[in-house]
Design a protein around this motif. Structure first.
Motif, mmCIF file in Angstrom:
data_model
loop_
_atom_site.group_PDB
_atom_site.id
_atom_site.type_symbol
_atom_site.label_atom_id
_atom_site.label_comp_id
_atom_site.label_asym_id
_atom_site.label_seq_id
_atom_site.Cartn_x
_atom_site.Cartn_y
_atom_site.Cartn_z
ATOM 1 N N PRO A 44 0.839 -1.196 0.000
ATOM 2 C CA PRO A 44 0.000 0.000 0.000
ATOM 3 C C PRO A 44 0.868 1.238 0.000
ATOM 4 C CG PRO A 44 -0.747 -1.598 1.641
ATOM 5 C CD PRO A 44 0.567 -2.089 1.129
ATOM 6 N N THR A 45 0.449 2.269 -0.718
ATOM 7 C CA THR A 45 1.292 3.458 -0.816
ATOM 8 C C THR A 45 1.497 4.124 0.528
ATOM 9 O OG1 THR A 45 -0.656 4.779 -1.351
ATOM 10 C CG2 THR A 45 0.624 3.917 -3.195
ATOM 11 N N GLY A 46 0.603 3.924 1.463
ATOM 12 C CA GLY A 46 0.790 4.511 2.786
ATOM 13 C C GLY A 46 2.019 3.978 3.476
ATOM 14 N N ALA A 47 2.441 2.768 3.135
ATOM 15 C CA ALA A 47 3.654 2.203 3.696
ATOM 16 C C ALA A 47 4.855 2.453 2.800
ATOM 17 C CB ALA A 47 3.488 0.703 3.916
ATOM 18 N N GLY A 48 4.649 3.235 1.774
ATOM 19 C CA GLY A 48 5.716 3.491 0.817
ATOM 20 C C GLY A 48 5.761 2.390 -0.228
ATOM 21 N N GLY A 49 6.631 2.549 -1.178
ATOM 22 C CA GLY A 49 6.760 1.539 -2.206
ATOM 23 C C GLY A 49 5.969 1.892 -3.445
ATOM 24 N N GLY A 50 6.477 1.437 -4.581
ATOM 25 C CA GLY A 50 5.803 1.708 -5.828
ATOM 26 C C GLY A 50 6.454 2.846 -6.586
ATOM 27 N N ILE A 51 6.030 3.003 -7.821
ATOM 28 C CA ILE A 51 6.598 4.039 -8.672
ATOM 29 C C ILE A 51 6.157 5.410 -8.170
ATOM 30 C CG2 ILE A 51 6.641 4.990 -11.000
ATOM 31 C CD1 ILE A 51 6.290 2.140 -12.036
ATOM 32 N N PRO A 88 -0.169 14.734 7.807
ATOM 33 C CA PRO A 88 -0.487 13.306 7.728
ATOM 34 C C PRO A 88 -1.988 13.053 7.885
ATOM 35 C CG PRO A 88 0.478 13.830 9.857
ATOM 36 C CD PRO A 88 0.586 15.073 9.022
ATOM 37 N N GLU A 89 -2.459 12.010 7.242
ATOM 38 C CA GLU A 89 -3.850 11.594 7.395
ATOM 39 C C GLU A 89 -3.935 10.091 7.270
ATOM 40 O OE1 GLU A 89 -6.527 12.733 4.287
ATOM 41 O OE2 GLU A 89 -4.929 12.844 2.798
ATOM 42 N N THR A 90 -4.989 9.532 7.842
ATOM 43 C CA THR A 90 -5.202 8.088 7.795
ATOM 44 C C THR A 90 -6.196 7.768 6.689
ATOM 45 O OG1 THR A 90 -4.768 7.873 10.168
ATOM 46 C CG2 THR A 90 -5.942 6.067 9.101
ATOM 47 N N VAL A 91 -5.805 6.836 5.831
ATOM 48 C CA VAL A 91 -6.671 6.419 4.727
ATOM 49 C C VAL A 91 -6.742 4.899 4.720
ATOM 50 C CG1 VAL A 91 -6.069 8.460 3.365
ATOM 51 C CG2 VAL A 91 -4.753 6.348 3.077
ATOM 52 N N THR A 92 -7.720 4.375 3.999
ATOM 53 C CA THR A 92 -7.861 2.925 3.859
ATOM 54 C C THR A 92 -7.372 2.522 2.482
ATOM 55 O OG1 THR A 92 -9.762 2.883 5.347
ATOM 56 C CG2 THR A 92 -9.449 0.982 3.899
ATOM 57 N N GLU A 93 -6.378 1.644 2.449
ATOM 58 C CA GLU A 93 -5.829 1.159 1.194
ATOM 59 C C GLU A 93 -5.666 -0.346 1.273
ATOM 60 O OE1 GLU A 93 -2.267 3.180 0.172
ATOM 61 O OE2 GLU A 93 -3.230 5.133 -0.047
ATOM 62 N N GLN A 94 -6.141 -1.041 0.262
ATOM 63 C CA GLN A 94 -6.052 -2.498 0.194
ATOM 64 C C GLN A 94 -6.599 -3.151 1.463
ATOM 65 O OE1 GLN A 94 -2.238 -3.918 -1.145
ATOM 66 N NE2 GLN A 94 -2.044 -2.325 -2.712
ATOM 67 N N GLY A 95 -7.678 -2.558 1.971
ATOM 68 C CA GLY A 95 -8.385 -3.151 3.093
ATOM 69 C C GLY A 95 -7.810 -2.867 4.462
ATOM 70 N N ARG A 96 -6.808 -1.997 4.550
ATOM 71 C CA ARG A 96 -6.286 -1.669 5.880
ATOM 72 C C ARG A 96 -5.984 -0.188 5.974
ATOM 73 N NH1 ARG A 96 -0.547 -1.634 6.742
ATOM 74 N NH2 ARG A 96 0.653 -2.012 4.825
ATOM 75 N N GLU A 97 -5.977 0.306 7.201
ATOM 76 C CA GLU A 97 -5.728 1.724 7.439
ATOM 77 C C GLU A 97 -4.229 1.994 7.483
ATOM 78 O OE1 GLU A 97 -7.732 3.015 10.966
ATOM 79 O OE2 GLU A 97 -9.659 3.272 9.925
ATOM 80 N N ARG A 280 8.275 1.634 3.725
ATOM 81 C CA ARG A 280 8.647 1.845 5.121
ATOM 82 C C ARG A 280 8.436 0.544 5.888
ATOM 83 N NH1 ARG A 280 5.086 5.996 4.633
ATOM 84 N NH2 ARG A 280 3.737 5.054 6.197
ATOM 85 N N PRO A 281 9.142 0.373 6.997
ATOM 86 C CA PRO A 281 8.912 -0.823 7.801
ATOM 87 C C PRO A 281 7.456 -0.890 8.264
ATOM 88 C CG PRO A 281 10.899 0.311 8.507
ATOM 89 C CD PRO A 281 10.205 1.224 7.546
ATOM 90 N N GLU A 282 6.971 -2.087 8.502
ATOM 91 C CA GLU A 282 5.597 -2.243 8.978
ATOM 92 C C GLU A 282 5.432 -1.533 10.311
ATOM 93 O OE1 GLU A 282 3.000 -3.576 7.502
ATOM 94 O OE2 GLU A 282 4.179 -4.050 5.729
ATOM 95 N N GLU A 283 4.314 -0.833 10.451
ATOM 96 C CA GLU A 283 4.047 -0.101 11.702
ATOM 97 C C GLU A 283 3.323 -1.024 12.679
ATOM 98 O OE1 GLU A 283 1.923 3.361 10.504
ATOM 99 O OE2 GLU A 283 3.569 4.109 9.286
#
Length: 283
Positions: A44-51, A88-97, A280-283
């Motif tokens: 998920p982009t919230g954890a970083g990763g991707g183009i 910062p804000e909390t969003v839901t991506e791929q079924g998780r916040e 980013r490392p898993e929170e």
């Protein structure tokens, strides 16, 4: 090692031991490269990763694969210089916040993912909701005599410190090209190896580019100040603008020069680029 076996000649200015944030980031970057190739496209982009698309100082020579990411700037009412960090804000991506830090700026999405390479994705300050105030602070052991003599490590950067930027020079390249400082960002009270290094420059060249209608620079710079995260994209060393006299031998006297493997970046050529940000490392 015998002198004839040394592939880094004396004139390169290469340091035998890369200290502090450089070494730790390089090792972390090597350790995360394989994981990035597997996880970057699916995390998920919230954890970083991707183009990730970003603006950065252009790589114009040497082995670096791309430019270093720019840090947008704002200046407060007291003249203190800060790096912009999205709310910062909390969003839901791929079924998780997940918590993200991104915003629209100058017609592009600016996010914390711009800085997720070379192990920086593990640094406390790149966490979207990290408890940091975003002021640039002077780094210790700077390569600039003016910074050594006039300010203290940890001091917040102020516009007045750069009042002579129009004609400042240190005998490297052209006087008046820009006044630099080595600073840190979002790194107060972090563990060793977690400090984000930043190259800060104030230059009339940046002001002229804004006056000529550059939309991104109008949004991301202020009063001629330009900043980039100072991690060479080749092997995570810390380069410098007008920091090493030998840089002139590599055509880099007025550029940002990395003494480790002679990569060169043009701070006055800001280009839109893309890369695969590491998660980013898993929170």
């Amino acid at each position: 090692m015998a002198e004839e076996d040394d592939k880094y000649p004396e004139e390169s200015g290469r340091r035998r031991f890369v200290k502090g944030v450089v070494g730790s980031a390089a090792l972390t970057g090597v350790g995360t490269a394989a994981a990035a190739s597997i996880n970057a496209a699916t995390a998920p982009t919230g954890a970083g990763g991707g183009i990730t698309q970003y603006f950065g100082v252009e790589n114009v020579a040497g082995p670096a694969p791309r430019g270093m990411p720019q840090i947008p700037i704002e200046i407060d009412d007291d003249g203190f210089v800060k790096g912009v960090w999205p709310e910062p804000e909390t969003v839901t991506e791929q079924g998780r916040e997940v918590t993200v830090a991104e915003m629209e700026l100058g017609g592009i999405t600016y996010s914390s993912e711009w800085f997720q390479y070379c192990g920086v994705q593990t640094y406390p300050g790149v966490k979207p909701d990290a408890d940091q105030d975003n002021f640039f602070r002077y780094a210790g052991s700077p390569p600039y005599e003016w910074q050594q003599e006039q300010v203290e490590p940890g001091d917040k950067v102020n516009v007045e410190d750069f009042s002579n930027y129009v004609d400042w020079g240190n005998g490297i390249g052209e006087a008046g090209a820009g006044k630099p400082a080595l600073v840190t960002w979002r790194s107060q009270d972090v563990p060793p190896g977690g400090t984000i290094p930043v190259q800060l420059i104030r230059s009339t060249r940046i002001e002229k580019m804004v006056d000529q209608g550059d939309q991104w620079l109008a949004a991301a710079t202020e009063q001629g100040f330009l900043a980039n995260m100072n991690k060479c994209t080749h092997f995570c060393c810390v380069p410098g603008f007008k920091a090493l006299a030998d840089s002139r031998q590599f055509g880099a006297a007025n550029e940002i020069y990395c003494q480790c493997h002679q990569s060169v970046y043009d701070p006055f050529s800001i280009v839109e680029l893309s890369f695969v940000a590491l998660p980013r490392p898993e929170e």
